[in-house]
Design a protein around this motif. Structure first.
Motif, PDB file in Angstrom:
ATOM      1  N   LEU A  81      48.686  37.851   9.838  1.00 40.26           N
ATOM      2  CA  LEU A  81      49.478  36.724  10.320  1.00 40.26           C
ATOM      3  C   LEU A  81      48.637  35.814  11.201  1.00 40.26           C
ATOM      4  O   LEU A  81      48.110  36.249  12.231  1.00 40.26           O
ATOM      5  CB  LEU A  81      50.687  37.248  11.108  1.00 40.26           C
ATOM      6  N   ASP A  82      48.504  34.567  10.787  1.00 37.38           N
ATOM      7  CA  ASP A  82      47.882  33.544  11.632  1.00 37.38           C
ATOM      8  C   ASP A  82      48.994  33.117  12.595  1.00 37.38           C
ATOM      9  O   ASP A  82      49.854  32.330  12.250  1.00 37.38           O
ATOM     10  CB  ASP A  82      47.405  32.384  10.740  1.00 37.38           C
ATOM     11  N   ALA A  83      48.975  33.672  13.796  1.00 38.65           N
ATOM     12  CA  ALA A  83      50.143  33.660  14.680  1.00 38.65           C
ATOM     13  C   ALA A  83      50.103  32.499  15.672  1.00 38.65           C
ATOM     14  O   ALA A  83      49.089  31.823  15.816  1.00 38.65           O
ATOM     15  CB  ALA A  83      50.205  34.993  15.424  1.00 38.65           C
ATOM     16  N   PRO A  84      51.204  32.292  16.389  1.00 37.44           N
ATOM     17  CA  PRO A  84      51.190  31.314  17.486  1.00 37.44           C
ATOM     18  C   PRO A  84      50.163  31.717  18.561  1.00 37.44           C
ATOM     19  O   PRO A  84      49.722  32.863  18.585  1.00 37.44           O
ATOM     20  CB  PRO A  84      52.612  31.403  18.043  1.00 37.44           C
ATOM     21  N   PRO A  85      49.828  30.781  19.450  1.00 36.08           N
ATOM     22  CA  PRO A  85      48.777  31.054  20.430  1.00 36.08           C
ATOM     23  C   PRO A  85      49.148  32.118  21.471  1.00 36.08           C
ATOM     24  O   PRO A  85      50.321  32.463  21.633  1.00 36.08           O
ATOM     25  CB  PRO A  85      48.553  29.702  21.101  1.00 36.08           C
ATOM     26  N   THR A  86      48.135  32.603  22.165  1.00 32.50           N
ATOM     27  CA  THR A  86      48.282  33.685  23.140  1.00 32.50           C
ATOM     28  C   THR A  86      49.444  33.482  24.097  1.00 32.50           C
ATOM     29  O   THR A  86      50.160  34.422  24.403  1.00 32.50           O
ATOM     30  CB  THR A  86      46.989  33.805  23.990  1.00 32.50           C
ATOM     31  N   GLY A  87      49.604  32.249  24.567  1.00 33.28           N
ATOM     32  CA  GLY A  87      50.638  31.988  25.558  1.00 33.28           C
ATOM     33  C   GLY A  87      52.043  32.280  25.040  1.00 33.28           C
ATOM     34  O   GLY A  87      52.973  32.435  25.825  1.00 33.28           O
ATOM     35  N   ARG A  88      52.229  32.334  23.732  1.00 36.14           N
ATOM     36  CA  ARG A  88      53.557  32.488  23.181  1.00 36.14           C
ATOM     37  C   ARG A  88      53.738  33.781  22.386  1.00 36.14           C
ATOM     38  O   ARG A  88      54.827  34.092  21.929  1.00 36.14           O
ATOM     39  CB  ARG A  88      53.835  31.305  22.237  1.00 36.14           C
ATOM     40  N   ILE A  89      52.643  34.545  22.230  1.00 42.66           N
ATOM     41  CA  ILE A  89      52.690  35.603  21.232  1.00 42.66           C
ATOM     42  C   ILE A  89      53.659  36.740  21.599  1.00 42.66           C
ATOM     43  O   ILE A  89      54.375  37.256  20.747  1.00 42.66           O
ATOM     44  CB  ILE A  89      51.271  36.148  20.910  1.00 42.66           C
ATOM     45  N   SER A  90      53.688  37.123  22.881  1.00 44.75           N
ATOM     46  CA  SER A  90      54.564  38.243  23.242  1.00 44.75           C
ATOM     47  C   SER A  90      56.005  37.873  23.017  1.00 44.75           C
ATOM     48  O   SER A  90      56.787  38.633  22.440  1.00 44.75           O
ATOM     49  CB  SER A  90      54.369  38.630  24.707  1.00 44.75           C
ATOM     50  N   GLN A  91      56.369  36.675  23.446  1.00 43.01           N
ATOM     51  CA  GLN A  91      57.716  36.178  23.246  1.00 43.01           C
ATOM     52  C   GLN A  91      58.048  36.117  21.749  1.00 43.01           C
ATOM     53  O   GLN A  91      59.125  36.517  21.315  1.00 43.01           O
ATOM     54  CB  GLN A  91      57.792  34.776  23.848  1.00 43.01           C
ATOM     55  N   GLY A 127      42.572  26.435  19.074  1.00 43.73           N
ATOM     56  CA  GLY A 127      41.242  25.901  18.809  1.00 43.73           C
ATOM     57  C   GLY A 127      40.105  26.902  18.927  1.00 43.73           C
ATOM     58  O   GLY A 127      38.952  26.552  18.726  1.00 43.73           O
ATOM     59  N   THR A 128      40.413  28.166  19.248  1.00 42.99           N
ATOM     60  CA  THR A 128      39.330  29.145  19.369  1.00 42.99           C
ATOM     61  C   THR A 128      38.919  29.714  18.012  1.00 42.99           C
ATOM     62  O   THR A 128      37.876  30.355  17.896  1.00 42.99           O
ATOM     63  CB  THR A 128      39.728  30.334  20.269  1.00 42.99           C
ATOM     64  N   GLY A 129      39.769  29.500  16.996  1.00 42.72           N
ATOM     65  CA  GLY A 129      39.414  29.979  15.662  1.00 42.72           C
ATOM     66  C   GLY A 129      40.394  30.990  15.079  1.00 42.72           C
ATOM     67  O   GLY A 129      40.006  31.796  14.236  1.00 42.72           O
ATOM     68  N   LYS A 130      41.667  30.933  15.490  1.00 40.74           N
ATOM     69  CA  LYS A 130      42.660  31.863  14.941  1.00 40.74           C
ATOM     70  C   LYS A 130      42.731  31.802  13.421  1.00 40.74           C
ATOM     71  O   LYS A 130      42.687  32.837  12.767  1.00 40.74           O
ATOM     72  CB  LYS A 130      44.076  31.498  15.444  1.00 40.74           C
ATOM     73  N   THR A 131      42.856  30.581  12.900  1.00 39.49           N
ATOM     74  CA  THR A 131      43.016  30.457  11.452  1.00 39.49           C
ATOM     75  C   THR A 131      41.760  30.942  10.735  1.00 39.49           C
ATOM     76  O   THR A 131      41.835  31.672   9.746  1.00 39.49           O
ATOM     77  CB  THR A 131      43.327  28.990  11.093  1.00 39.49           C
TER      78      THR A 131
END
Ligand SMILES: Nc1ncnc2c1ncn2[C@@H]1O[C@H](COP(=O)(O)OP(=O)(O)O)[C@@H](O)[C@H]1O
Ligand SMILES: Nc1ncnc2c1ncn2[C@@H]1O[C@H](COP(=O)(O)OP(=O)(O)O)[C@@H](O)[C@H]1O
Ligand SMILES: [Mg+2]
Ligand SMILES: [Mg+2]
Lengths: 333, 397
Positions: free
Chosen positions: A154-164, A18-22
């Motif tokens: 890449l409009d990627a998954p959120p921060t909590g999951r990005i490294s994984q 919801g911060t505006g990644k897309t």
């Protein structure tokens, strides 16, 4: 104007939900697609956020031309294509491309293995999604006649999951210690860990997203993944000077002077309006104080930061180009 | 995931542009009603579900209810101020709740530990030996920590547990539930279905088929399949997989039954859903899907909370008038403070107008949904005082 990231071919945009990644990924794609450059904008979570933001039909698993890039410096703009990556389609494509598994591929699908593998086999889903992104960045002869891009966003998954998500070889470690998928994952990691990739983090000037950004950067570094810039989104207008902000917070703005100014400017002044403006100023000053304290924390992260204004009218196509221009002016693209 | 929510397109139609004033939601009536036993706050990510659930729970406790709030992902400072920063998966009393003693109200809070909840379910359903086998399997670890929907599913499981405990011991008479930070509000309702359909999937059933025995399993088709899988993923996969699937079989019958029970609980009379949305088109569109889904599934909707709305500007000065006046002042070379105030005012008026249009569209399509608008506070909500303010605004609507 020059970009801070001239060598980057793969721009990964993450951030708290919801911060505006897309929004940022789309604006960055437009900004990169100037000067005749061709850019691919990908999404991987099946949300159809890109289609929504550009107001087009839902995207299929197929590269579609989406928009013309930002025009810059009188040079002809490039193009932005878009792709919504679906893990099941990516698996079948992968099997066909690398194993010529026409029949077995269909059998896998018929037995529900494709669904199974993409839903639950640890890490497989992510490997398939990132695998397709990798393929788009490093197109080779296996994908005949495919378009070549100068950059992929890449409009990627959120921060909590990005490294994984990007750390595919580790993700597979528990499962495939040897074999072609493991080898494939290692090749992908070489790109993701190289200076040709940058992971940008979108944040707001609020406590939770800033904290998540700091944690995210730490995790990326631990995983050896290249941290790009921080994009600070939804920044409030900065129409008051610092000393006036302090006065506004304390309720110490000069009411008489403001009233006189309003009269000069031809405004019908009454107490309600004056009280209203002063209380709006107080709210704004309080919000700015919060933003400033968070901005300090962002600055202390020690990586380049880019700011995007909150558009009062919301984000439409025109707004995306406006944000793209702001990113270009500040050197993210 | 159920098949049919066309999320990609905004709702349009003859009513879309007409503005309607929705019924207002009476939050105090809802939380004071002793028949209200469960309140579920849902909505898309970041709209204020956690804040709203905590604020409602606090308000209800201070008005005399015995409340437990199940939060999923509170901001660190909010968790600290409620005393739940340690994840131990059990409710803890919140200190500083006002007037609780004289009204007999109380507030306990907890933060969900998804993996632990899942592990506990496995442990309660299987022999210690079998449980250990499952807990260590890589497929289980993936399922319990990253399967899309596990968090939603575990939130439901925990809600079921709290409700059973509350019924037995009478510790609580109101449970307020926050929902996980998924992008889509529907994920919460779809999670149990998604997990069961995964477990009922063809491949799982095939691997389970006990009557057939290993020899029959190696039919041409499956041979091809497992062959291809080991070729791509490496050989040990099939072994892990079969262990996992076999273990699941014994445990998941119970799982599915519990999920169905909790689902039924959500449909019961004492339950109320509050849909939280930000005044933005995406969030309101999600809210609309959710409202429709609740009515399809016959789940009781209490209303819509439009959270973090731009506070209404005072006075009649329009955005254009304010900008014109600011321009005049600037050209005259003075009044920079006043010009700044006028520009801020114009910005706020524009935001409010846009939000009003979006809310009007929602109301036109869903006129039956009672609504309350909660303005954005200037700072974060990170302590009981902030929660009280939000609670007041919820009730004032
Ligand atoms: N700079 C901006 N100005 C105004 N609204 C914005 C801006 N950036 C994002 N938004 C709005 O915020 C919401 C969330 O943005 P989105 O890009 O979908 O976030 P994410 O992809 O991180 O979930 C959308 O409604 C979007 O239109
Ligand atoms: N009415 C409000 N005014 C100001 N800030 C708010 C309001 N509601 C929520 N917030 C803030 O917004 C952020 C996200 O809220 P949260 O409740 O965690 O959302 P969710 O649980 O839906 O993801 C938090 O930092 C919270 O303090
Ligand atoms: Mg998005
Ligand atoms: Mg939350």
């Amino acid at each position: 104007m020059s970009t801070d990231w001239p060598r980057v071919r793969l721009h990964v945009v993450t951030g708290k939900g919801g911060t505006g990644k897309t929004t940022v990924a789309a604006s960055l794609a437009l900004a990169l697609a100037s000067h005749g450059k061709h850019v691919l904008l990908c999404e991987v979570e099946g949300r159809q956020g890109i289609a929504r933001i550009f107001d087009v039909e839902p995207l299929p698993y197929e590269e579609r031309r989406l928009a013309t890039g930002l025009a810059a410096g009188g040079k002809s703009a490039g193009t932005v294509h878009a792709l919504s990556i679906d893990p099941e389609a990516a698996l079948l494509e992968y099997l066909a491309m690398y194993y010529k598994l026409g029949r077995a591929g269909r059998a896998l699908d018929r037995f529900g293995v494709v669904e199974f593998a993409t839903t639950i086999a640890p890490g497989v889903r992510d490997v398939l999604l990132t695998g397709k992104v990798f393929e788009a960045v490093q197109r080779n002869s296996r994908n005949k006649g495919a378009r070549q891009y100068d950059a992929v966003v890449l409009d990627a998954p959120p921060t909590g999951r990005i490294s994984q998500f990007l750390n595919v070889s580790d993700e597979l470690a528990g499962l495939a210690k040897v074999g072609p998928i493991k080898h494939q994952a290692d090749t992908m990691m070489t790109l993701f860990r190289s200076p040709r990739t940058a992971v940008h983090l979108v944040t707001l000037l609020e406590e939770m997203p800033v904290q998540e950004t700091a944690d995210g950067i730490e995790h990326l570094r631990e995983a050896g993944l290249p941290v790009g810039g921080v994009v600070v989104n939804l920044v409030r207008p900065r129409d008051l000077k610092v000393k006036d902000l302090a006065a506004a917070r304390k309720g110490a703005l000069d009411r008489g002077a403001i009233e006189a100014d309003l009269v000069t400017a031809g405004v019908d002044v009454d107490d309600a309006l004056l009280d209203g403006l002063l209380s709006e100023a107080r709210d704004h000053a309080e919000r700015r104080a919060l933003e400033d304290s968070q901005r300090k924390i962002v600055k202390a992260l020690g990586i380049p930061a880019y700011e995007l204004p909150r558009l009062a009218g919301g984000v439409d196509l025109g707004g995306l180009y406006e944000l793209a221009q702001a990113l270009r002016d500040q050197g993210l693209a | 995931m159920s098949p049919s929510h066309p999320r990609a397109h905004p709702r349009v139609g003859p009513l879309a542009a007409r503005s309607t004033t929705p019924r207002s939601l009476d939050v105090d009536a809802l939380i004071d009603d002793p028949a209200t036993g469960i309140i579920v706050c849902c909505g898309s990510g970041g709209v204020g579900k956690t804040t709203t659930s905590a604020a409602l729970a606090l308000r209800a406790a201070e008005r005399g209810r015995k409340v437990v709030v199940l939060t999923i992902d509170p901001a660190r400072r909010l968790a600290q101020s409620m005393g739940i920063e340690a994840l131990d998966n059990t409710p803890r009393p919140v200190s500083g709740v006002g007037g609780a003693a004289e009204h007999g109200g109380s507030l306990d809070a907890m933060m969900l530990d998804m993996k632990r909840t899942f592990d506990e379910v496995v442990e309660s359903q299987a022999t210690p030996e079998k449980a250990k086998q499952i807990l260590e399997n890589p497929f289980y670890i993936a399922l319990s920590s990253s399967f899309a929907g596990t968090q939603e599913y575990m939130a439901m499981e925990k809600l079921g547990q709290l409700q059973r405990d509350a019924k037995q011991t009478g510790t609580y008479d109101l449970i307020v539930v926050d929902t996980p930070p998924s992008r889509s509000a529907l994920d919460f309702l779809d999670a149990p279905e998604r997990l069961s359909s995964f477990l009922d999937g063809r491949f799982v059933r095939l691997l389970l088929a006990p009557a057939r025995g290993p020899a029959r399993l190696m039919t041409a088709g499956l041979g091809l399949v497992t062959g291809a899988l080991s070729k791509i993923l490496g050989g040990q996969l099939i072994g892990d997989l079969q262990t996992f699937v076999a273990a699941l079989d014994t445990v998941f019958g119970g799982f599915r039954a519990r999920a169905q029970q909790t689902y039924a609980l959500l449909q019961a009379d004492g339950t109320a859903f509050l849909v939280v949305a930000a005044p933005e088109s995406d969030a309101l569109r999600e809210a609309a899907y959710f409202v429709e889904r609740l009515s399809e599934d016959r789940m009781p909707l209490a209303g819509l909370v439009v959270n973090r709305a731009t506070p209404a500007p005072a006075g009649e000065l329009s955005a254009d008038e304010a900008m014109t006046a600011a321009g005049r002042l600037q050209r005259a070379g003075g009044g920079s403070v006043t010009a700044g105030l006028l520009r801020l005012h114009a910005d706020r008026v524009r935001m409010c107008e846009r939000e009003a249009v979006l809310r009007g569209r929602f109301a036109a399509a869903h006129p039956q949904v009672p609504t309350v608008v909660v303005p954005a506070l200037a700072g974060d909500v990170h302590d009981l005082e902030g929660l009280r303010k939000v609670g007041n605004m919820l009730a004032a609507g």
